[in-house]
Design an enzyme around this catalytic site. Structure first.
Site, mmCIF file in Angstrom:
data_model
loop_
_atom_site.group_PDB
_atom_site.id
_atom_site.type_symbol
_atom_site.label_atom_id
_atom_site.label_comp_id
_atom_site.label_asym_id
_atom_site.label_seq_id
_atom_site.Cartn_x
_atom_site.Cartn_y
_atom_site.Cartn_z
ATOM 1 N N CYS A 109 1.787 -12.438 1.498
ATOM 2 C CA CYS A 109 0.443 -12.703 2.006
ATOM 3 C C CYS A 109 -0.402 -13.429 0.961
ATOM 4 O O CYS A 109 -0.161 -13.332 -0.249
ATOM 5 C CB CYS A 109 -0.204 -11.370 2.384
ATOM 6 N N ASP A 124 -3.274 -12.581 0.243
ATOM 7 C CA ASP A 124 -4.150 -11.541 -0.298
ATOM 8 C C ASP A 124 -4.128 -11.548 -1.829
ATOM 9 O O ASP A 124 -3.053 -11.536 -2.454
ATOM 10 C CB ASP A 124 -3.690 -10.176 0.227
ATOM 11 N N ARG A 147 -4.669 -9.317 -3.846
ATOM 12 C CA ARG A 147 -4.169 -8.081 -4.470
ATOM 13 C C ARG A 147 -2.650 -8.057 -4.581
ATOM 14 O O ARG A 147 -2.080 -7.145 -5.187
ATOM 15 C CB ARG A 147 -4.649 -6.866 -3.656
ATOM 16 N N HIS A 203 2.236 -5.882 3.046
ATOM 17 C CA HIS A 203 1.493 -4.937 2.210
ATOM 18 C C HIS A 203 0.487 -4.135 3.029
ATOM 19 O O HIS A 203 0.109 -4.516 4.141
ATOM 20 C CB HIS A 203 0.754 -5.688 1.090
ATOM 21 N N CYS A 236 -3.663 -5.014 5.064
ATOM 22 C CA CYS A 236 -3.610 -6.465 5.261
ATOM 23 C C CYS A 236 -4.699 -6.916 6.241
ATOM 24 O O CYS A 236 -4.717 -6.496 7.401
ATOM 25 C CB CYS A 236 -2.227 -6.863 5.791
#
Length: 212
Positions: free
Chosen positions: A41, A43, A45, A101, A104
Site C-alpha cells: 500500500c 500508506d 506507515r 496491512h 488500511c
C-alpha cells in the site's frame, strides 16, 4: 518538511553512502537484480525496506492504494501490470509478495462505500479513489458488515490481499513461471500495532501469524 528531506539527503550522502558506496556504485554501473518483488500500500506507515531490513537493490516495490493487483484483462492493470511484467520477464524475480496491512484507508473507503451504497455519496465523491478501490469490490462479497468494526476491517483487508494474490495467477507469464517453479507468490498481512506478520495458509484463504 521539504527542507527536512534536503537535510536528510545531505546526511545520507555523508553517512549511509560512505558506508555503502561500493554497493551503490555497483548498482549504478551494473543495474539492479532484486530477487523479490513487494506489492504494498501507499500508506506512509508501511515501509518494506525498514520492515524487512533490506537495502538498495534488494526489493522491487510497487505501491498503490490498498495494495491492489487488478486482473490481467482489466483496463486498470496497465501500471501494476507493467511493473509485474518487468519484474518477472526482465528481472526474473523469484518471489512476489502481496503485503496488506491493518487500518488500511483504501479498504476502509471501499467498505464504507459498500455499506452505504444507498446513501448520497455526492459530498464524498472522488476523481480516482472510488474507481480504484472498486476494483477490489468482488473480494468483499462474503464480508459480514454487521460484525464488529475491527473484525470487518481485518477480514476485508485480508480478503483484498487474497484477491490480489489470486489475480496474480491471471497474468499468463506469472502463471507460467509458477508452473516452471521459477517463481513463488505470497500473501501477507501486517498488523503494525501488535507488530505481527500474518501469511495466507497454503491451500486456504485463512491467515496465520508467522512464528519467529
Amino acid at each position: 518538511m521539504v527542507k527536512e528531506l534536503e537535510t536528510g539527503f545531505k546526511n545520507f550522502r555523508a553517512t549511509y553512502f560512505e558506508k555503502k558506496s561500493k554497493v551503490l556504485q555497483q548498482l549504478a554501473e551494473e543495474g539492479q537484480s532484486p530477487k523479490t518483488m513487494v506489492i504494498c500500500c501507499s500508506d506512509s506507515r508501511v515501509e518494506p525496506s525498514i520492515l524487512f531490513g533490506t537495502g538498495p537493490g534488494d526489493l522491487f516495490i510497487v505501491r498503490n492504494v490498498a495494495n491492489i493487483v487488478p486482473p490481467f484483462a482489466s483496463k486498470n492493470s496497465i501500471s501494476t501490470g507493467a511493473a509485474l511484467e518487468y519484474a518477472v520477464k526482465n528481472l526474473m524475480v523469484k518471489d512476489i509478495i502481496v503485503l496488506g496491512h491493518a487500518h488500511c484507508g483504501g479498504v476502509a473507503a471501499l467498505c464504507k462505500k459498500i455499506k452505504n451504497k444507498k446513501a448520497d455519496m455526492t459530498e464524498h465523491s472522488t476523481d480516482f479513489i472510488g474507481s480504484w478501490v472498486d476494483i477490489a469490490k468482488p473480494a468483499l462479497s462474503e464480508i459480514d458488515f454487521d460484525d464488529k468494526k475491527e473484525n470487518i476491517e481485518a477480514n476485508a483487508e485480508r480478503a483484498v490481499v487474497v484477491y490480489s494474490y489470486t489475480n496474480l495467477l491471471t497474468y499468463p507469464w506469472i502463471y507460467d513461471a509458477i508452473n516452471k517453479k521459477a517463481l513463488k507468490i505470497h500473501a501477507w498481512w501486517l498488523d503494525f500495532k501488535s507488530v505481527t506478520l500474518w501469511k495466507k495458509a497454503e491451500g486456504s484463504d485463512s491467515f496465520m501469524p508467522i512464528e519467529f
